[in-house]
Design a protein around this motif. Structure first.
Motif, mmCIF file in Angstrom:
data_model
loop_
_atom_site.group_PDB
_atom_site.id
_atom_site.type_symbol
_atom_site.label_atom_id
_atom_site.label_comp_id
_atom_site.label_asym_id
_atom_site.label_seq_id
_atom_site.Cartn_x
_atom_site.Cartn_y
_atom_site.Cartn_z
ATOM 1 N N HIS A 29 -7.067 -5.006 -1.742
ATOM 2 C CA HIS A 29 -6.865 -3.620 -2.164
ATOM 3 C C HIS A 29 -7.937 -2.679 -1.621
ATOM 4 C CE1 HIS A 29 -3.635 -4.653 -5.057
ATOM 5 N NE2 HIS A 29 -4.258 -5.827 -5.006
ATOM 6 N N ASP A 89 -4.750 2.277 -2.042
ATOM 7 C CA ASP A 89 -5.085 0.910 -1.630
ATOM 8 C C ASP A 89 -5.019 0.767 -0.108
ATOM 9 O OD1 ASP A 89 -5.875 0.037 -4.091
ATOM 10 O OD2 ASP A 89 -3.989 -0.966 -4.555
ATOM 11 N N LEU A 147 0.864 -1.170 0.000
ATOM 12 C CA LEU A 147 0.000 0.000 0.000
ATOM 13 C C LEU A 147 0.908 1.229 0.000
ATOM 14 C CD1 LEU A 147 -2.258 -1.277 2.931
ATOM 15 C CD2 LEU A 147 -2.456 -1.842 0.494
#
Length: 358
Positions: free
Chosen positions: A101, A64, A51
């Motif tokens: 995600h 994300d 992320l």
């Protein structure tokens, strides 16, 4: 999600990793000026998802969100305390609808009072999977897998190992649409959304051409390839064709020295070489299928041992079947194979010209 593993990259591949290690749990690494990398755990074989946090003038942009569980949320809390420097999160961007995600979308949205930015197709797909019509049509899925050559025992095992989408996902009540070509200003840098297909309906990557940085999501990964599958709700889809065209677009638009920030494995340079390697891999798989089809009609289930010789558990079998069918449908779309459903309900692919070829 299941990702198909390729051979480990070596110096000849042209891929160069920029770091040797991953961030420690609950900590970030500043991978480029103003861009921080966070790696959070996953409760399945892929193990971790990357992320990214981008420092903006007024706060931070998160790209994300990770799988929704207490462990990941605790890591986010640590990051907010250590990385944000007292500034708030001002935008939330999801590359696509998969649980690793978009999973914490609802929680993050509530925490920071923000909508989630995503493409329309990804957002609608996520909402449908959380309870829309047909999402739990197990009988349709059963017919699909049996028709494509899996045995009753294998399908039963897949059903027993099924993990509901809702287990790892919470969604926000509102979103802000983000489309291919849209431009965002973040921390003085211009970022352009690039839509891709094949892995998910309208996957968005973010590209800063001036700095030569791509937040790739799952569209471009080192060492492994994103799952490109055909699913029961669209059994004749040409998912692989969409994915390969997306790779062509990346190859045409990315700078050769682009720093790729992928969702899995480590950030790397050598995007163009990696794109070529992935294309070669899929071409090899298509050739294997054509060789088998020359010996007689094939099913997606029947070619699994030739495409995936390793042992597959129930979840991996589901994704592998989708991958196999994506390659078969690509060959049918190219006119290299002919798709026919027999009187027994089994879908077989025959060598010969297809009327759908293009």
């Amino acid at each position: 999600m299941f990702f198909e593993r390729l051979r480990m990259l070596d110096a000849k591949s042209g891929v160069e990793y920029v770091l040797t290690d991953y961030p420690k749990p609950g900590q970030t690494i500043e991978i480029a000026q103003g861009i921080h990398w966070l790696s959070t755990p996953l409760p399945f074989r892929l193990r971790a998802v990357n992320l990214y946090l981008l420092e903006d003038d007024a706060g931070w942009v998160i790209v994300d969100f990770g799988y929704s569980n207490d462990e990941v949320k605790a890591q986010w809390e640590q990051v907010w305390a250590s990385t944000l420097k007292g500034k708030p999160v001002t935008r939330l961007i999801a590359t696509h609808f998969h649980p690793d995600h978009i999973g914490n979308a609802g929680w993050l949205s509530g925490r920071w009072n923000l909508p989630v930015m995503a493409s329309r197709a990804e957002w609608l797909t996520a909402n449908r999977l959380l309870g829309g019509p047909g999402v739990e049509d197990k009988e349709r899925s059963r017919r699909f897998y049996l028709a494509n050559g899996l045995s009753e025992d294998v399908v039963r095992g897949m059903e027993q190992g099924y993990v509901p989408y809702s287990r790892g996902v919470s969604l926000a009540g509102a979103y802000e649409g983000l489309s291919d070509g849209d431009r965002l200003r973040i921390g003085g840098d211009g970022w352009r959304a690039i839509a891709g297909g094949g892995h998910s309906p309208e996957h968005l990557s973010l590209y800063c051409e001036e700095r030569g940085i791509l937040i790739a999501g799952d569209q471009l990964l080192p060492e492994i390839t994103p799952n490109v599958s055909v699913w029961p709700d669209e059994p004749e889809a040409d998912a692989l064709g969409l994915f390969l065209r997306s790779l062509d677009r990346f190859r045409a638009e990315l700078r050769p020295d682009t720093l790729v920030l992928p969702s899995h494995r480590r950030p790397f340079r050598g995007a163009l070489a990696r794109i070529d390697e992935i294309r070669d891999h899929h071409r090899d798989r298509l050739d294997v299928i054509l060789e088998k089809a020359a010996e007689g009609p094939v099913t997606a289930g029947g070619i699994l041992p030739f495409l995936f010789p390793q042992h597959l558990d129930a979840l991996q079998t589901m994704f592998a079947l989708g991958e196999a069918l994506a390659h078969l449908n690509r060959l049918a779309a190219m006119g290299r194979l002919r798709r026919e459903a027999g009187d027994d309900g089994i879908v077989r692919f025959h060598a010969g010209v297809s009327s759908r070829g293009h």
